[in-house]
Design a protein around this motif. Structure first.
Motif, mmCIF file in Angstrom:
data_model
loop_
_atom_site.group_PDB
_atom_site.id
_atom_site.type_symbol
_atom_site.label_atom_id
_atom_site.label_comp_id
_atom_site.label_asym_id
_atom_site.label_seq_id
_atom_site.Cartn_x
_atom_site.Cartn_y
_atom_site.Cartn_z
ATOM 1 N N THR A 1 0.834 -1.201 0.000
ATOM 2 C CA THR A 1 0.000 0.000 0.000
ATOM 3 C C THR A 1 0.869 1.251 0.000
ATOM 4 O OG1 THR A 1 -0.065 0.221 2.402
ATOM 5 C CG2 THR A 1 -1.744 -1.208 1.383
ATOM 6 N N CYS A 2 0.271 2.377 -0.370
ATOM 7 C CA CYS A 2 1.005 3.645 -0.344
ATOM 8 C C CYS A 2 1.405 4.007 1.083
ATOM 9 C CB CYS A 2 0.174 4.768 -0.969
ATOM 10 S SG CYS A 2 0.240 4.768 -2.767
ATOM 11 N N GLY A 3 0.557 3.671 2.019
ATOM 12 C CA GLY A 3 0.908 3.934 3.409
ATOM 13 C C GLY A 3 2.191 3.224 3.803
ATOM 14 N N GLN A 4 2.348 1.988 3.361
ATOM 15 C CA GLN A 4 3.567 1.232 3.651
ATOM 16 C C GLN A 4 4.769 1.859 2.954
ATOM 17 O OE1 GLN A 4 2.026 -2.468 2.157
ATOM 18 N NE2 GLN A 4 1.844 -3.339 4.216
ATOM 19 N N VAL A 5 4.596 2.238 1.693
ATOM 20 C CA VAL A 5 5.693 2.823 0.920
ATOM 21 C C VAL A 5 6.179 4.105 1.582
ATOM 22 C CG1 VAL A 5 6.331 3.892 -1.286
ATOM 23 C CG2 VAL A 5 4.977 1.791 -1.266
ATOM 24 N N VAL A 6 5.245 4.993 1.885
ATOM 25 C CA VAL A 6 5.609 6.286 2.465
ATOM 26 C C VAL A 6 6.229 6.122 3.850
ATOM 27 C CG1 VAL A 6 4.690 8.504 3.264
ATOM 28 C CG2 VAL A 6 3.952 7.571 1.076
ATOM 29 N N SER A 7 5.638 5.270 4.671
ATOM 30 C CA SER A 7 6.192 5.109 6.021
ATOM 31 C C SER A 7 7.562 4.449 5.984
ATOM 32 C CB SER A 7 5.236 4.333 6.922
ATOM 33 O OG SER A 7 5.070 3.012 6.467
ATOM 34 N N LYS A 8 7.766 3.504 5.062
ATOM 35 C CA LYS A 8 9.073 2.849 4.960
ATOM 36 C C LYS A 8 10.151 3.837 4.538
ATOM 37 C CE LYS A 8 7.736 -1.905 4.132
ATOM 38 N NZ LYS A 8 7.984 -3.130 3.412
ATOM 39 N N LEU A 9 9.799 4.763 3.659
ATOM 40 C CA LEU A 9 10.810 5.674 3.128
ATOM 41 C C LEU A 9 10.941 6.982 3.896
ATOM 42 C CD1 LEU A 9 10.413 5.055 -0.687
ATOM 43 C CD2 LEU A 9 12.070 4.092 0.899
ATOM 44 N N ALA A 10 10.205 7.142 4.965
ATOM 45 C CA ALA A 10 10.313 8.363 5.778
ATOM 46 C C ALA A 10 11.747 8.651 6.226
ATOM 47 C CB ALA A 10 9.366 8.284 6.971
ATOM 48 N N PRO A 11 12.571 7.637 6.555
ATOM 49 C CA PRO A 11 13.956 7.931 6.958
ATOM 50 C C PRO A 11 14.810 8.545 5.836
ATOM 51 C CG PRO A 11 13.348 5.704 7.628
ATOM 52 C CD PRO A 11 12.249 6.214 6.737
ATOM 53 N N CYS A 12 14.315 8.543 4.616
ATOM 54 C CA CYS A 12 15.077 9.067 3.480
ATOM 55 C C CYS A 12 14.799 10.538 3.201
ATOM 56 C CB CYS A 12 14.751 8.263 2.215
ATOM 57 S SG CYS A 12 15.116 6.506 2.351
ATOM 58 N N LEU A 13 13.795 11.101 3.833
ATOM 59 C CA LEU A 13 13.350 12.449 3.484
ATOM 60 C C LEU A 13 14.448 13.500 3.631
ATOM 61 C CD1 LEU A 13 10.987 13.972 2.381
ATOM 62 C CD2 LEU A 13 10.148 14.289 4.700
ATOM 63 N N THR A 14 15.192 13.472 4.704
ATOM 64 C CA THR A 14 16.263 14.464 4.889
ATOM 65 C C THR A 14 17.295 14.355 3.781
ATOM 66 O OG1 THR A 14 15.934 14.465 7.277
ATOM 67 C CG2 THR A 14 18.036 15.292 6.477
ATOM 68 N N TYR A 15 17.706 13.127 3.454
ATOM 69 C CA TYR A 15 18.670 12.935 2.364
ATOM 70 C C TYR A 15 18.103 13.447 1.043
ATOM 71 C CZ TYR A 15 21.161 10.935 -1.489
ATOM 72 O OH TYR A 15 21.818 10.797 -2.689
ATOM 73 N N LEU A 16 16.849 13.125 0.752
ATOM 74 C CA LEU A 16 16.245 13.512 -0.524
ATOM 75 C C LEU A 16 16.160 15.026 -0.686
ATOM 76 C CD1 LEU A 16 13.417 10.851 -0.748
ATOM 77 C CD2 LEU A 16 15.532 10.943 -2.107
ATOM 78 N N ARG A 17 16.140 15.734 0.409
ATOM 79 C CA ARG A 17 16.080 17.204 0.350
ATOM 80 C C ARG A 17 17.462 17.845 0.336
ATOM 81 N NH1 ARG A 17 11.165 18.090 4.584
ATOM 82 N NH2 ARG A 17 9.478 18.099 3.057
ATOM 83 N N SER A 18 18.396 17.296 1.099
ATOM 84 C CA SER A 18 19.660 18.006 1.268
ATOM 85 C C SER A 18 20.908 17.226 0.884
ATOM 86 C CB SER A 18 19.786 18.484 2.716
ATOM 87 O OG SER A 18 19.689 17.395 3.604
ATOM 88 N N GLY A 19 20.776 15.960 0.537
ATOM 89 C CA GLY A 19 21.931 15.179 0.110
ATOM 90 C C GLY A 19 22.807 14.768 1.277
ATOM 91 N N GLY A 20 24.107 14.665 1.019
ATOM 92 C CA GLY A 20 25.044 14.194 2.035
ATOM 93 C C GLY A 20 25.112 12.680 2.011
ATOM 94 N N ALA A 21 25.462 12.130 3.130
ATOM 95 C CA ALA A 21 25.538 10.673 3.244
ATOM 96 C C ALA A 21 24.129 10.104 3.393
ATOM 97 C CB ALA A 21 26.381 10.284 4.445
ATOM 98 N N VAL A 22 23.879 8.998 2.714
ATOM 99 C CA VAL A 22 22.581 8.336 2.823
ATOM 100 C C VAL A 22 22.552 7.581 4.154
ATOM 101 C CG1 VAL A 22 20.998 6.671 1.798
ATOM 102 C CG2 VAL A 22 22.441 8.056 0.319
ATOM 103 N N PRO A 23 21.578 7.883 5.013
ATOM 104 C CA PRO A 23 21.505 7.175 6.304
ATOM 105 C C PRO A 23 21.282 5.675 6.099
ATOM 106 C CG PRO A 23 20.001 9.061 6.265
ATOM 107 C CD PRO A 23 20.520 8.871 4.868
ATOM 108 N N GLY A 24 21.872 4.892 6.962
ATOM 109 C CA GLY A 24 21.698 3.444 6.900
ATOM 110 C C GLY A 24 20.239 3.043 7.011
ATOM 111 N N THR A 25 19.468 3.762 7.825
ATOM 112 C CA THR A 25 18.046 3.451 7.972
ATOM 113 C C THR A 25 17.307 3.683 6.660
ATOM 114 O OG1 THR A 25 17.669 5.687 8.829
ATOM 115 C CG2 THR A 25 17.922 3.925 10.446
#
Length: 118
Positions: A29-53
């Motif tokens: 579901t979209c809810g699963q997709v969005v919640s799973k990828l929430a740890p990526c939001l900071t990287y997707l906005r500002s770059g840097g090192a991709v968090p392990g999570t």
């Protein structure tokens, strides 16, 4: 995440659930997709090192989307998220799977035609 960011994420999850409802044969579901990828939001906005999570989330999402309907649903959810959340950098989004060692059958992009994803 700021309170307005949380509200945007909640609205996005609800919108994705409405969009994905007709895709009843998809197990993801979209809810699963969005919640799973929430740890990526900071990287997707500002770059840097991709968090392990974030990479763990990308790998888990890829492992969860095994069928064509699941991959198409995940693609549509990613596309909606990309278009709904402000500040996402196109280069960071498109390159995220490769940075995490995941080979997606499509590129994360606001212009992808998810119906062609197999």
């Amino acid at each position: 995440m700021a309170n307005s960011g949380v509200m945007k994420l909640v609205c996005l999850v609800l919108a994705c659930m409405v969009v994905a409802a007709p895709l009843a044969e998809a197990a993801i579901t979209c809810g699963q997709v969005v919640s799973k990828l929430a740890p990526c939001l900071t990287y997707l906005r500002s770059g840097g090192a991709v968090p392990g999570t974030c990479c763990n989330a990308v790998k888990n999402l890829n492992n969860s989307a095994k069928t064509t309907p699941d991959r198409q649903t995940a693609c549509g959810c990613l596309k909606n998220a990309y278009n709904s959340i402000s500040g996402i950098n196109a280069a960071y989004a498109g390159g995220l799977p490769a940075k995490c060692g995941v080979n997606l059958p499509y590129k994360i992009s606001p212009s992808i035609n998810c119906a062609t994803v197999r």
